[in-house]
Write a protein that holds these residues in place. Structure first.
Motif, short mmCIF file in Angstrom:
data_model
loop_
_atom_site.label_atom_id
_atom_site.label_comp_id
_atom_site.label_asym_id
_atom_site.label_seq_id
_atom_site.Cartn_x
_atom_site.Cartn_y
_atom_site.Cartn_z
N TYR A 93 29.71 5.74 -8.22
CA TYR A 93 28.26 5.66 -8.08
C TYR A 93 27.61 5.01 -9.30
O TYR A 93 26.63 4.27 -9.16
CB TYR A 93 27.67 7.05 -7.84
CG TYR A 93 27.76 7.50 -6.40
CD1 TYR A 93 26.82 7.08 -5.46
CD2 TYR A 93 28.80 8.33 -5.96
CE1 TYR A 93 26.91 7.49 -4.13
CE2 TYR A 93 28.89 8.73 -4.64
CZ TYR A 93 27.95 8.30 -3.72
OH TYR A 93 28.04 8.68 -2.40
N ALA A 98 30.14 2.81 -4.95
CA ALA A 98 30.00 3.75 -3.85
C ALA A 98 28.79 3.42 -3.00
O ALA A 98 28.79 3.65 -1.77
CB ALA A 98 29.90 5.17 -4.39
N ILE A 99 27.75 2.88 -3.62
CA ILE A 99 26.54 2.52 -2.87
C ILE A 99 26.87 1.41 -1.87
O ILE A 99 26.40 1.43 -0.72
CB ILE A 99 25.42 2.09 -3.83
CG1 ILE A 99 25.04 3.27 -4.73
CG2 ILE A 99 24.21 1.58 -3.06
CD1 ILE A 99 24.03 2.94 -5.80
N ASN A 102 28.77 2.98 0.87
CA ASN A 102 27.86 3.72 1.76
C ASN A 102 27.20 2.79 2.75
O ASN A 102 27.02 3.14 3.93
CB ASN A 102 26.80 4.45 0.94
CG ASN A 102 27.36 5.60 0.11
OD1 ASN A 102 26.72 6.08 -0.81
ND2 ASN A 102 28.57 6.05 0.43
N SER A 103 26.83 1.59 2.29
CA SER A 103 26.19 0.62 3.18
C SER A 103 27.14 0.12 4.25
O SER A 103 26.71 -0.34 5.32
CB SER A 103 25.65 -0.57 2.37
OG SER A 103 26.73 -1.29 1.77
N GLY A 107 31.01 7.23 3.59
CA GLY A 107 30.23 8.23 2.87
C GLY A 107 31.07 9.36 2.32
O GLY A 107 32.29 9.23 2.13
N ASP A 108 30.42 10.51 2.09
CA ASP A 108 31.08 11.67 1.48
C ASP A 108 32.28 12.15 2.31
O ASP A 108 33.34 12.45 1.75
CB ASP A 108 30.08 12.81 1.32
CG ASP A 108 29.01 12.50 0.30
OD1 ASP A 108 29.23 11.59 -0.52
OD2 ASP A 108 27.96 13.17 0.30
N HIS A 110 34.15 10.51 4.31
CA HIS A 110 35.26 9.57 4.21
C HIS A 110 35.99 9.73 2.87
O HIS A 110 37.22 9.70 2.82
CB HIS A 110 34.75 8.13 4.35
CG HIS A 110 34.07 7.86 5.66
ND1 HIS A 110 32.73 8.05 5.84
CD2 HIS A 110 34.57 7.43 6.85
CE1 HIS A 110 32.40 7.73 7.09
NE2 HIS A 110 33.50 7.36 7.73
N LYS A 308 28.76 12.83 -6.55
CA LYS A 308 27.75 11.91 -6.02
C LYS A 308 26.50 11.96 -6.88
O LYS A 308 25.91 13.00 -7.10
CB LYS A 308 27.40 12.27 -4.58
CG LYS A 308 26.43 11.29 -3.92
CD LYS A 308 26.18 11.67 -2.47
CE LYS A 308 25.24 10.68 -1.80
NZ LYS A 308 24.98 11.02 -0.39
N HIS A 370 22.25 15.85 2.33
CA HIS A 370 22.00 14.88 3.40
C HIS A 370 20.75 15.21 4.21
O HIS A 370 20.55 14.64 5.29
CB HIS A 370 23.22 14.80 4.32
CG HIS A 370 24.42 14.18 3.66
ND1 HIS A 370 24.70 12.84 3.70
CD2 HIS A 370 25.39 14.74 2.89
CE1 HIS A 370 25.80 12.58 3.01
NE2 HIS A 370 26.25 13.73 2.51
#
Length: 381
Positions: A93, A98-99, A102-103, A107-108, A110, A308, A370
């Motif tokens: 991050y 990680a961003i 995420n796109s 995510g978490d 995974h 995160k 979330h």
């Protein structure tokens, strides 16, 4: 949920998965070395100090250090993996990697699946340590300490020296000491003993004495012969004088040693021997042995969530929170173990309740992260 796991499994052999696991492994090695050096160095100092006090031979020092290291590896490895996961995810991050993931829909959940090959390997290794290696190491350590204790029985009482027993409550002197061959007994001559009772001095003089260990209580006694006992100083007017032909004086209480021995024997028993036991202490012991590797699986999920953070977030906040979580989790297991040993907690509840509670905290924390906490609370059970 199934789509998340299926997608994560498909990514298992991808460059992303290998990259994440490599980061975790590198940080795991670094953290383990740092924590291990600190704890093992401290253990070495403590073992050397204990060995000097209890007269352990120099040849047994390295084996004792090695057995202590085996005992501590599960805890160190569990903490190291937890912190490594936090640091690895946090680094992703911080570097905005990680961003980007995420796109792309990673995510978490995974990340939790992607790191499982490393987590499962550590889980199996710690399970082997707690169920096989650690009990064996404790058994070997106990054998060394027993052997050292037995071998030092002959030099227990020294000739011509004032010695303290019972934490300084009793001072002993013998002008002559003779060790009896192939026996833990010692014969002594010209005995002087000083002790206190309710603040009043008690002085005992005897022409002969023999040190022996009671077979049932494991307490150590001095059998004094042909002596006199003064309650008060000999020059006092109100002193009480007791002449005796034979008098047994306890110098070491074996009750504390026996309670410690029972605990040590249970800890050194093979796991299969205590697996189906009805004894509360043995049930607590095997639940504790299984709880340490189970906590690795649970903490790996927590580590992803704690790692995160935003690129501008606090660098050490996740690590500090992780250490606090680890301490609370481990202490909660120890409290549950003690309650189970005393029979205050049902074996069905046992240490499993702590794991379930931590899992519940993870679910709540995930929902909060979330923005699904309100849904979780309003969802009927």
């Amino acid at each position: 949920m199934n789509s998340v796991f299926s997608k994560a499994l498909k990514l298992q052999n991808s460059i992303v998965a290998k990259y994440v696991m490599r980061q975790v492994l590198m940080l795991l090695a670094a953290v383990f070395i740092v924590i291990g050096l600190v704890i093992f160095g401290n253990q070495l100092v403590l073992v050397v100090k204990e060995s000097i006090e209890e007269g352990v031979p120099v040849a047994d020092l390295l084996p004792l250090v090695g057995f202590n290291m085996i005992r501590d590896v599960p805890l160190i490895l569990s903490l190291s993996l937890f912190l490594a996961i936090i640091l690895a995810i946090s680094k992703l991050y911080k570097d905005s990697e990680a961003i980007i993931m995420n796109s792309l829909g990673v995510g978490d959940k995974h990340f939790m699946v992607l790191i499982q090959p490393v987590v499962l390997f550590i889980f199996i290794f710690i399970l082997f340590l707690t169920t096989v290696a650690v009990p064996w190491s404790k058994q070997q350590r106990s054998m060394i300490m027993d052997r050292s204790e037995n071998s030092s029985e002959f030099s227990f009482i020294k000739e011509g020296e004032f010695q303290e027993f019972k934490n300084g409550e009793l001072v002993f002197y013998a002008s002559k000491v003779k060790n009896i061959k192939n026996s833990a007994k010692q014969n002594m001559e010209e005995i002087f003993i000083y002790a206190e009772s309710s603040g009043d001095p008690i002085i005992t003089l005897a022409s002969q004495a023999q040190k022996y260990t009671d077979a049932s209580s494991k307490s150590v006694y001095l059998r004094l012969k042909d002596g006199v006992r003064y309650h008060g100083f000999p020059s006092d007017k109100n002193k009480k004088i007791l002449n005796f032909d034979q008098y047994d004086l306890q110098i070491i209480d074996g009750s504390r040693q026996r309670s410690a021995d029972v605990s040590t024997k249970i800890e050194s028993k093979p796991t299969l021997d205590i697996l189906f036991s009805n004894n509360s202490k043995e049930i607590a012991e095997w639940q504790w042995r299984l709880s340490q590797p189970i906590s690795v699986l649970i903490l790996s999920l927590f580590g992803v969530l704690l790692g995160k953070s935003s690129p501008r977030g606090g660098k050490n906040l996740g690590v500090l929170t992780g250490i606090l979580v680890f301490i609370i989790y481990n202490n909660a297991l120890l409290v549950a173990k003690s309650s189970l040993e005393r029979g205050e907690l049902s074996p069905i509840v046992g240490l499993w309740s702590v794991h379930l509670l931590v899992l519940l905290v993870i679910v709540i924390f995930y929902a909060y992260r979330h923005g699904k906490l309100s849904q979780l609370i309003s969802k009927p059970f």
